[in-house]
Design a protein around this motif. Structure first.
Motif, PDB file in Angstrom:
ATOM      1  N   GLU A 146       0.828  -1.213   0.000  1.00 39.97           N
ATOM      2  CA  GLU A 146       0.000   0.000   0.000  1.00 39.97           C
ATOM      3  C   GLU A 146       0.860   1.261   0.000  1.00 39.97           C
ATOM      4  N   VAL A 178     -10.210   6.146   9.509  1.00 33.48           N
ATOM      5  CA  VAL A 178     -11.355   5.850   8.654  1.00 33.48           C
ATOM      6  C   VAL A 178     -12.434   5.208   9.522  1.00 33.48           C
ATOM      7  N   GLY A 208      -6.029  -7.377   0.371  1.00 35.27           N
ATOM      8  CA  GLY A 208      -5.598  -6.738   1.609  1.00 35.27           C
ATOM      9  C   GLY A 208      -5.017  -7.708   2.622  1.00 35.27           C
ATOM     10  N   ASP A 241      -9.060  -6.630   7.180  1.00 35.49           N
ATOM     11  CA  ASP A 241      -9.759  -6.116   5.990  1.00 35.49           C
ATOM     12  C   ASP A 241     -11.061  -6.859   5.645  1.00 35.49           C
ATOM     13  N   PRO A 255     -15.901   0.292   5.236  1.00 35.26           N
ATOM     14  CA  PRO A 255     -15.883   1.726   5.513  1.00 35.26           C
ATOM     15  C   PRO A 255     -17.241   2.376   5.266  1.00 35.26           C
ATOM     16  N   PHE A 268     -12.820  -3.646   2.909  1.00 35.17           N
ATOM     17  CA  PHE A 268     -11.471  -3.339   2.408  1.00 35.17           C
ATOM     18  C   PHE A 268     -10.899  -4.525   1.626  1.00 35.17           C
ATOM     19  N   LYS A 273      -8.767   1.213  -1.757  1.00 34.51           N
ATOM     20  CA  LYS A 273      -8.532   1.223  -0.308  1.00 34.51           C
ATOM     21  C   LYS A 273      -7.610   2.402   0.059  1.00 34.51           C
ATOM     22  N   ASN A 274      -6.552   2.572  -0.717  1.00 35.35           N
ATOM     23  CA  ASN A 274      -5.583   3.649  -0.437  1.00 35.35           C
ATOM     24  C   ASN A 274      -6.226   5.035  -0.436  1.00 35.35           C
ATOM     25  N   SER A 328      -8.442   4.912   3.068  1.00 28.95           N
ATOM     26  CA  SER A 328      -8.023   4.230   4.305  1.00 28.95           C
ATOM     27  C   SER A 328      -7.243   5.140   5.250  1.00 28.95           C
ATOM     28  N   HIS A 329      -7.198   4.728   6.498  1.00 29.64           N
ATOM     29  CA  HIS A 329      -6.385   5.367   7.525  1.00 29.64           C
ATOM     30  C   HIS A 329      -4.933   5.506   7.064  1.00 29.64           C
ATOM     31  N   ARG A 330      -4.399   4.429   6.463  1.00 29.58           N
ATOM     32  CA  ARG A 330      -2.993   4.451   6.025  1.00 29.58           C
ATOM     33  C   ARG A 330      -2.811   5.385   4.827  1.00 29.58           C
TER      34      ARG A 330
END
Ligand code: IMP
Length: 183
Positions: free
Chosen positions: A15, A128, A141, A145, A150, A157, A165-166, A169-171
């Protein structure tokens, strides 16, 4: 520019690599463990880890990520114990804990950090919101996930392509901020 990403998690590596490709920054894995202190603050864990890595690898630019899944009905569990809970009970164990529980709200949090070649540390956070569904869905993932959907999306995910996802997502959020700080 090349940055080392200290992680043993191939999912995180994929990711973050993809996110930085967009910036023209090459990310290479540093598969070396670093001390993770016990703290309820992801940022404290990251800052401590980066300080240590900066001393061990002077002159290198290194990133790390500490993240966790915080479930409302479990008062934030597994939270900072997410890695341990995944190893010991897996997604199935979390679903079991939530058996009969109607409040399925949860968040993923990520703290991303960077130590530059001069030892300067920067961190950024991403969150997220979503819910824990009733069964595992999807095979993309990693980690939790398959059970996290979300808010505002129909797919978990683990059912989304990595770029999707990217984006949310939080990351993805934490490393996007970090990328702007680095550039
Ligand atoms: P740590 O940041 O390496 O301590 O990981 C915390 C735990 O949360 C690990 O078990 C990860 O697999 C899990 N985790 C972190 N980020 C994600 C994610 O984006 N999706 C699913 N699980 C995650």
């Amino acid at each position: 520019m090349k940055i080392l990403f200290a992680t043993g998690n191939p999912g995180k590596l994929k990711e973050v690599k993809r996110r930085f490709e967009r910036e023209g920054i090459e990310v290479e894995q540093l598969d070396a463990p670093y001390p993770e202190i016990q703290s309820d603050s992801l940022r404290e864990v990251v800052e401590h880890g980066l300080k240590w890595l900066g001393q061990q690898h002077p002159g290198k630019a290194i990133m790390i990520d500490d993240s966790g899944l915080f479930i409302d009905a479990l008062n934030g569990f597994p939270g900072v114990f997410s890695a341990y809970a995944l190893k010991s009970m897996g997604c199935a164990g979390i679903l079991k804990l939530l058996d009969g529980v109607e409040n399925r709200g949860a968040i993923f949090q990520c703290c991303a950090g960077f130590v530059d070649s001069g030892g300067k540390i920067r961190t950024a956070s991403g969150v997220v919101e979503g819910e824990i569904i009733y069964e595992e869905r999807g095979s993309e993932g990693f980690g939790y996930d398959p059970i996290f959907k979300p808010t505002g999306h129909d797919l978990t995910f683990a059912e989304m392509p990595l770029d999707e996802k990217n984006k949310i997502s939080h990351r993805g959020k934490a490393f996007s901020q970090l990328a702007s700080m680095i550039k």
